[in-house]
Design a protein around this motif. Structure first.
Motif, PDB file in Angstrom:
ATOM      1  N   SER A 113       0.812  -1.228   0.000  1.00  0.00           N
ATOM      2  CA  SER A 113       0.000   0.000   0.000  1.00  0.00           C
ATOM      3  C   SER A 113       0.847   1.281   0.000  1.00  0.00           C
ATOM      4  O   SER A 113       0.376   2.340  -0.424  1.00  0.00           O
ATOM      5  N   TRP A 114       2.094   1.199   0.462  1.00  0.00           N
ATOM      6  CA  TRP A 114       2.951   2.384   0.440  1.00  0.00           C
ATOM      7  C   TRP A 114       3.139   2.936  -0.962  1.00  0.00           C
ATOM      8  O   TRP A 114       3.450   4.123  -1.159  1.00  0.00           O
ATOM      9  N   LEU A 115       2.885   2.065  -1.945  1.00  0.00           N
ATOM     10  CA  LEU A 115       3.044   2.477  -3.334  1.00  0.00           C
ATOM     11  C   LEU A 115       2.045   3.582  -3.703  1.00  0.00           C
ATOM     12  O   LEU A 115       2.321   4.389  -4.602  1.00  0.00           O
ATOM     13  N   ILE A 116       0.915   3.615  -3.007  1.00  0.00           N
ATOM     14  CA  ILE A 116      -0.084   4.651  -3.270  1.00  0.00           C
ATOM     15  C   ILE A 116       0.520   6.031  -3.058  1.00  0.00           C
ATOM     16  O   ILE A 116       0.351   6.936  -3.888  1.00  0.00           O
ATOM     17  N   MET A 156      11.357  10.459 -16.948  1.00  0.00           N
ATOM     18  CA  MET A 156      11.992   9.509 -16.043  1.00  0.00           C
ATOM     19  C   MET A 156      11.213   9.348 -14.735  1.00  0.00           C
ATOM     20  O   MET A 156      11.170   8.259 -14.165  1.00  0.00           O
ATOM     21  N   VAL A 157      10.591  10.411 -14.269  1.00  0.00           N
ATOM     22  CA  VAL A 157       9.778  10.313 -13.050  1.00  0.00           C
ATOM     23  C   VAL A 157       8.590   9.384 -13.294  1.00  0.00           C
ATOM     24  O   VAL A 157       8.273   8.522 -12.456  1.00  0.00           O
ATOM     25  N   VAL A 158       7.922   9.559 -14.433  1.00  0.00           N
ATOM     26  CA  VAL A 158       6.803   8.676 -14.777  1.00  0.00           C
ATOM     27  C   VAL A 158       7.295   7.242 -14.941  1.00  0.00           C
ATOM     28  O   VAL A 158       6.633   6.280 -14.528  1.00  0.00           O
ATOM     29  N   THR A 159       8.481   7.091 -15.526  1.00  0.00           N
ATOM     30  CA  THR A 159       9.056   5.760 -15.720  1.00  0.00           C
ATOM     31  C   THR A 159       9.308   5.063 -14.386  1.00  0.00           C
ATOM     32  O   THR A 159       8.997   3.873 -14.221  1.00  0.00           O
ATOM     33  N   VAL A 160       9.859   5.791 -13.439  1.00  0.00           N
ATOM     34  CA  VAL A 160      10.118   5.211 -12.107  1.00  0.00           C
ATOM     35  C   VAL A 160       8.811   4.796 -11.447  1.00  0.00           C
ATOM     36  O   VAL A 160       8.729   3.737 -10.805  1.00  0.00           O
ATOM     37  N   ALA A 161       7.771   5.610 -11.599  1.00  0.00           N
ATOM     38  CA  ALA A 161       6.463   5.278 -11.029  1.00  0.00           C
ATOM     39  C   ALA A 161       5.935   3.975 -11.635  1.00  0.00           C
ATOM     40  O   ALA A 161       5.408   3.107 -10.914  1.00  0.00           O
ATOM     41  N   MET A 162       6.076   3.821 -12.938  1.00  0.00           N
ATOM     42  CA  MET A 162       5.623   2.598 -13.612  1.00  0.00           C
ATOM     43  C   MET A 162       6.462   1.397 -13.191  1.00  0.00           C
ATOM     44  O   MET A 162       5.942   0.292 -12.988  1.00  0.00           O
ATOM     45  N   LEU A 164       8.078   0.944 -10.309  1.00  0.00           N
ATOM     46  CA  LEU A 164       7.716   0.558  -8.944  1.00  0.00           C
ATOM     47  C   LEU A 164       6.386  -0.182  -8.911  1.00  0.00           C
ATOM     48  O   LEU A 164       6.226  -1.161  -8.174  1.00  0.00           O
ATOM     49  N   PHE A 165       5.436   0.275  -9.706  1.00  0.00           N
ATOM     50  CA  PHE A 165       4.133  -0.395  -9.748  1.00  0.00           C
ATOM     51  C   PHE A 165       4.277  -1.826 -10.256  1.00  0.00           C
ATOM     52  O   PHE A 165       3.722  -2.763  -9.668  1.00  0.00           O
ATOM     53  N   TRP A 176      12.798  -4.238 -14.716  1.00  0.00           N
ATOM     54  CA  TRP A 176      13.870  -3.281 -15.007  1.00  0.00           C
ATOM     55  C   TRP A 176      13.849  -2.808 -16.457  1.00  0.00           C
ATOM     56  O   TRP A 176      14.394  -1.740 -16.773  1.00  0.00           O
ATOM     57  N   VAL A 177      13.193  -3.595 -17.334  1.00  0.00           N
ATOM     58  CA  VAL A 177      13.131  -3.169 -18.740  1.00  0.00           C
ATOM     59  C   VAL A 177      12.317  -1.882 -18.882  1.00  0.00           C
ATOM     60  O   VAL A 177      12.475  -1.145 -19.867  1.00  0.00           O
ATOM     61  N   ILE A 178      11.464  -1.602 -17.905  1.00  0.00           N
ATOM     62  CA  ILE A 178      10.680  -0.365 -17.937  1.00  0.00           C
ATOM     63  C   ILE A 178      11.614   0.842 -17.826  1.00  0.00           C
ATOM     64  O   ILE A 178      11.394   1.869 -18.473  1.00  0.00           O
ATOM     65  N   ILE A 179      12.657   0.712 -16.996  1.00  0.00           N
ATOM     66  CA  ILE A 179      13.639   1.802 -16.874  1.00  0.00           C
ATOM     67  C   ILE A 179      14.355   2.016 -18.207  1.00  0.00           C
ATOM     68  O   ILE A 179      14.554   3.158 -18.645  1.00  0.00           O
ATOM     69  N   ILE A 180      14.718   0.919 -18.866  1.00  0.00           N
ATOM     70  CA  ILE A 180      15.370   1.029 -20.177  1.00  0.00           C
ATOM     71  C   ILE A 180      14.433   1.701 -21.173  1.00  0.00           C
ATOM     72  O   ILE A 180      14.841   2.571 -21.951  1.00  0.00           O
ATOM     73  N   ALA A 181      13.155   1.297 -21.135  1.00  0.00           N
ATOM     74  CA  ALA A 181      12.167   1.897 -22.031  1.00  0.00           C
ATOM     75  C   ALA A 181      12.001   3.386 -21.726  1.00  0.00           C
ATOM     76  O   ALA A 181      11.834   4.202 -22.640  1.00  0.00           O
ATOM     77  N   GLY A 182      12.066   3.737 -20.448  1.00  0.00           N
ATOM     78  CA  GLY A 182      11.955   5.140 -20.058  1.00  0.00           C
ATOM     79  C   GLY A 182      13.095   5.971 -20.598  1.00  0.00           C
ATOM     80  O   GLY A 182      12.899   7.117 -21.036  1.00  0.00           O
TER      81      GLY A 182
END
Length: 268
Positions: A113-116, A156-162, A164-165, A176-182
């Motif tokens: 829930s901390w992710l919220i 990059m901020v949006v990428t980090v949010a995605m 973590l989710f 981690w591929v999401i970071i590369i995509a970001g």
């Protein structure tokens, strides 16, 4: 002077309740009176000559009022927008904390829930960064470099949010591929910004970004098992070929433009 008042009223008839127009009239009248005193101290004694001279300096009073109106209303809108963003941010963060605590106590799933709160704050930061991009983009082009930096941070901020989710909620081992995509999207967004705003030497950005994005894409599709590693690397080769095509197209366009200029010059 009465002559100034009559002139102002003839060009801008009185409109009851229009405080902005009244304020503008008062401002122009004060400027005219100050100008009258200034000119009269320079040796010109004829009152009509001085008055006509000062009135001629405000020959297009309607255009002056239009510019004044746009400036004043724009400032008021900016002030309202700033108040809305501050108040909205406070309400949003308080609401975020309330939702986090409510869901956490109900589900007892504190491990997720901390992710919220974290993702909610990250998305709020991304929103503020986007406001910064829009604001700086409306300024002179020399400042656009700062907008591009903010745009990169925004992506990059949006990428980090995605990321973590995906990591917390799904436990996806290859999140981690999401970071590369970001990172790839950061270059794509900057290239698009350079194109939309007409940045000089944007083609240099394209030539650098195409192989970089292709490399990121190569890592992503191979890591996800979409394409084998010993085949995916051909994507990088294809990006180099794409660079050659971009350079050729740019050179051809410049050559055609120069020829059109030469033809136009000869016709004249």
């Amino acid at each position: 002077m009465k002559q100034f008042i009559d002139y102002i009223e003839s060009v801008l008839p009185d409109q009851k309740g229009d405080k902005l127009m009244f304020k503008f009239k008062r401002k122009v009248l004060d400027e005219m009176n100050e100008r009258y005193l200034e000119v009269s101290q320079r040796g010109i004694s004829n009152q009509k000559v001085i008055s006509d001279l000062i009135i001629s300096e405000h020959a297009d009073l309607k255009a002056e009022y239009k510019a004044y109106y746009e400036k004043e209303t724009s400032a008021a809108k900016e002030k309202r927008r700033a108040i809305f963003n501050v108040a909205g941010s406070v309400i949003y963060i308080i609401g975020l904390i309330i939702v986090y605590l409510a869901i956490s106590f109900i589900t007892q799933n504190w491990a997720q829930s901390w992710l919220i709160v974290v993702d909610g704050i990250l998305l709020w930061v991304a929103y503020l960064l986007s406001l910064g991009v829009c604001k700086i983009s409306s300024m002179r082009r020399i400042f656009h470099v700062f907008a591009r930096v903010l745009l990169a941070l925004d992506v990059m901020v949006v990428t980090v949010a995605m990321f973590l989710f995906a990591l917390v909620m799904s436990g996806f081992s290859r999140s981690w591929v999401i970071i590369i995509a970001g990172i790839a999207m950061m270059f794509v967004a900057d290239g698009a910004y350079a194109k939309i705003t007409g940045q000089k030497f944007a083609i240099i950005n394209y030539l650098i970004y195409i192989p970089v994005v292709a490399t990121m894409l190569f890592i992503i599709i191979c890591a996800l098992g979409i394409v084998a590693w010993d085949i995916g690397w051909l994507l990088i080769i294809a990006s180099l070929f794409a660079d050659i095509c971009v350079m050729y197209a740019s050179a051809a366009r410049n050559k055609r433009y120069k020829q059109e200029v030469i033809d136009t010059w000869k016709e004249n």
